[in-house]
Design a protein around this motif. Structure first.
Motif, PDB file in Angstrom:
ATOM      1  N   ILE A  69       0.840  -1.205   0.000  1.00 37.60           N
ATOM      2  CA  ILE A  69       0.000   0.000   0.000  1.00 37.60           C
ATOM      3  C   ILE A  69       0.870   1.248   0.000  1.00 37.60           C
ATOM      4  O   ILE A  69       0.592   2.233  -0.685  1.00 37.60           O
ATOM      5  CB  ILE A  69      -0.944   0.008   1.227  1.00 37.60           C
ATOM      6  CG1 ILE A  69      -1.942  -1.141   1.138  1.00 37.60           C
ATOM      7  CG2 ILE A  69      -1.687   1.342   1.331  1.00 37.60           C
ATOM      8  CD1 ILE A  69      -2.817  -1.282   2.371  1.00 37.60           C
ATOM      9  N   HIS A  70       1.952   1.202   0.764  1.00 38.88           N
ATOM     10  CA  HIS A  70       2.806   2.381   0.938  1.00 38.88           C
ATOM     11  C   HIS A  70       3.972   2.446  -0.040  1.00 38.88           C
ATOM     12  O   HIS A  70       4.594   3.497  -0.179  1.00 38.88           O
ATOM     13  CB  HIS A  70       3.346   2.401   2.382  1.00 38.88           C
ATOM     14  CG  HIS A  70       2.268   2.452   3.413  1.00 38.88           C
ATOM     15  ND1 HIS A  70       2.327   1.749   4.598  1.00 38.88           N
ATOM     16  CD2 HIS A  70       1.091   3.130   3.433  1.00 38.88           C
ATOM     17  CE1 HIS A  70       1.233   1.983   5.300  1.00 38.88           C
ATOM     18  NE2 HIS A  70       0.470   2.814   4.620  1.00 38.88           N
ATOM     19  N   ARG A  84      -2.854  -2.300  -4.532  1.00 38.86           N
ATOM     20  CA  ARG A  84      -2.683  -1.508  -3.311  1.00 38.86           C
ATOM     21  C   ARG A  84      -3.999  -0.933  -2.808  1.00 38.86           C
ATOM     22  O   ARG A  84      -4.182  -0.747  -1.604  1.00 38.86           O
ATOM     23  CB  ARG A  84      -1.653  -0.398  -3.523  1.00 38.86           C
ATOM     24  CG  ARG A  84      -2.129   0.733  -4.416  1.00 38.86           C
ATOM     25  CD  ARG A  84      -1.019   1.706  -4.762  1.00 38.86           C
ATOM     26  NE  ARG A  84      -0.457   2.339  -3.591  1.00 38.86           N
ATOM     27  CZ  ARG A  84       0.451   3.302  -3.638  1.00 38.86           C
ATOM     28  NH1 ARG A  84       0.907   3.720  -4.816  1.00 38.86           N
ATOM     29  NH2 ARG A  84       0.912   3.851  -2.544  1.00 38.86           N
ATOM     30  N   ASN A  85      -4.929  -0.623  -3.714  1.00 40.05           N
ATOM     31  CA  ASN A  85      -6.226  -0.076  -3.310  1.00 40.05           C
ATOM     32  C   ASN A  85      -7.350  -1.098  -3.450  1.00 40.05           C
ATOM     33  O   ASN A  85      -8.522  -0.730  -3.460  1.00 40.05           O
ATOM     34  CB  ASN A  85      -6.552   1.170  -4.137  1.00 40.05           C
ATOM     35  CG  ASN A  85      -5.622   2.323  -3.816  1.00 40.05           C
ATOM     36  OD1 ASN A  85      -5.158   2.454  -2.683  1.00 40.05           O
ATOM     37  ND2 ASN A  85      -5.327   3.143  -4.804  1.00 40.05           N
ATOM     38  N   ARG A  89      -6.120  -4.159   0.792  1.00 40.28           N
ATOM     39  CA  ARG A  89      -6.961  -3.527   1.811  1.00 40.28           C
ATOM     40  C   ARG A  89      -7.608  -4.519   2.763  1.00 40.28           C
ATOM     41  O   ARG A  89      -8.315  -4.106   3.690  1.00 40.28           O
ATOM     42  CB  ARG A  89      -8.016  -2.656   1.134  1.00 40.28           C
ATOM     43  CG  ARG A  89      -7.428  -1.478   0.379  1.00 40.28           C
ATOM     44  CD  ARG A  89      -6.723  -0.515   1.305  1.00 40.28           C
ATOM     45  NE  ARG A  89      -5.892   0.456   0.569  1.00 40.28           N
ATOM     46  CZ  ARG A  89      -5.348   1.529   1.119  1.00 40.28           C
ATOM     47  NH1 ARG A  89      -5.530   1.766   2.400  1.00 40.28           N
ATOM     48  NH2 ARG A  89      -4.598   2.346   0.408  1.00 40.28           N
ATOM     49  N   ASP A 274      -9.738   2.178   3.710  1.00 40.78           N
ATOM     50  CA  ASP A 274     -10.056   0.766   3.879  1.00 40.78           C
ATOM     51  C   ASP A 274     -11.553   0.493   3.854  1.00 40.78           C
ATOM     52  O   ASP A 274     -11.980  -0.622   4.175  1.00 40.78           O
ATOM     53  CB  ASP A 274      -9.479   0.268   5.211  1.00 40.78           C
ATOM     54  CG  ASP A 274      -7.966   0.362   5.239  1.00 40.78           C
ATOM     55  OD1 ASP A 274      -7.334  -0.259   4.379  1.00 40.78           O
ATOM     56  OD2 ASP A 274      -7.430   1.062   6.101  1.00 40.78           O
TER      57      ASP A 274
END
Length: 360
Positions: A69-70, A84-85, A89, A274
């Motif tokens: 995600i980061h 990542r999205n 999540r 999230d």
């Protein structure tokens, strides 16, 4: 999650260690002195009860998902966004469920609950101080950093608040049916999801990064209580759902998640952290499947601490790299180095925590 300690009984007849809590998942160290008729003999024995190692490795996978995600892992923008999205999540809700599952073992012992909450609070203060310099450098609001958590530390604040709520519910409303509380928790989460869809496209709807929804009440409590509820059910009877059926629900949940993400992209709706409708159904089923296929062995919980250390330190690695390079480092190719460096630092954190128990 801090490791709760359970009482131990020593059976001198067979020289065995017996616990009066057979389903312990955590470890303890028992020291005792045994004397013979010939000469005194001091023994130190480490006893590691059966631990769910499958769940420990699952936590490591969730931590790696948080890193994705980061830090981008794929060069393709579409795949990166979908991962990542989308897929990644599931990590935070599953973490909450796991903590809620273990918290249920403490609910009847006030001292253990207070010790657990104290440990979370100490850990939060420690890591807030570690990140204090970085937060000042990046002009992160002091009020937000202290009371809501800097960056990923919001999770610790949310876990503390959610655990405290569940403990108070257990103490004050013992006669309330847990199913009613479970339904209420799900409604709270879905209400937040609906409000964000209808009235705003941002989870941070207040200034200075303070979130009205991504916090202990709307994100933490629903998922922590789901884990708590599953744990209380398993003390009464084992999981009777077939693995094939759980797999069907998991696949259906991911299909729903992908469909939801596709709709967001198609209508260009801003991503809401999230908050996905599908997560409140997908994550509990995924957790049940992990429990269904779990393997147990004697362990000191090192893998669990290892994944926690990576989670807590990886943002520091990313931000220091960003600061030292004046934000010019190649973000698309540093996932593996950041993961490896965070893993190495996590080993150091575990060793340091064995001496000063304030980090994990």
């Amino acid at each position: 999650m801090p490791n709760p300690k359970f009482p131990v009984k020593v059976c001198s007849k067979h020289n065995l260690f017996k616990t009066n809590q057979p389903n312990i998942r955590h470890y303890f160290i028992l020291q005792y002195t045994k004397k013979t008729h010939k000469q005194p003999m001091e023994l130190q024995t480490k006893f590691y009860p059966q631990r769910n190692i499958t769940l420990d490795y699952f936590k490591l996978i969730l931590t790696i998902l948080v890193l994705t995600i980061h830090t981008p892992i794929f060069p393709n923008a579409f795949i990166t966004d979908l991962f990542r999205n989308g897929i990644a999540r599931i990590a935070v809700p599953c973490y909450f469920i796991i903590n809620g599952f273990y918290f249920a073992f403490l609910k009847n012992d006030d001292k253990k609950v207070f010790r657990y909450l104290k440990k979370i609070l100490i850990m939060y203060i420690t890591w807030s101080l570690i990140y204090a310099g970085i937060s000042v450098y990046y002009h992160y609001p002091v009020f937000t950093s202290v009371f809501f958590g800097f960056h990923h530390l919001w999770y610790i604040v949310a876990l503390f608040g959610a655990s405290l709520i569940i403990y108070l519910i257990h103490k004050i409303a013992k006669r309330v049916n847990r199913k009613i509380i479970l339904v209420s928790a799900i409604i709270i989460y879905l209400s937040a999801w609906a409000i964000l869809r209808i009235f705003t496209n941002d989870t941070y709807i207040l200034q200075n990064g303070i979130s009205l929804f991504r916090n202990f009440l709307f994100m933490g409590f629903p998922f922590v209580f789901v884990g708590y509820y599953i744990s209380t059910l398993l003390t009464q009877k084992p999981i009777e759902i077939r693995k094939s059926l759980l797999l069907f629900f998991i696949i259906s949940g991911f299909v729903l998640l992908f469909a939801e993400k596709t709709i967001l992209n198609y209508f260009e709706i801003k991503f809401l952290g999230d908050f996905y409708f599908s997560l409140i159904f997908l994550c509990p089923v995924l957790f049940l499947f992990i429990l269904k296929i779990s393997r147990y062995k004697e362990s000191d919980g090192y893998m669990s601490s290892f994944s926690s250390g990576i989670y807590l330190i990886h943002i520091l690695v990313i931000l220091l790299l960003k600061m030292l390079s004046n934000d010019t480092y190649p973000k698309d190719y540093l996932f593996v180095p950041i993961l490896l460096l965070s893993a190495i630092l996590s080993v150091g954190i575990i060793k340091l925590n064995s001496r000063i128990k304030i980090f994990l």
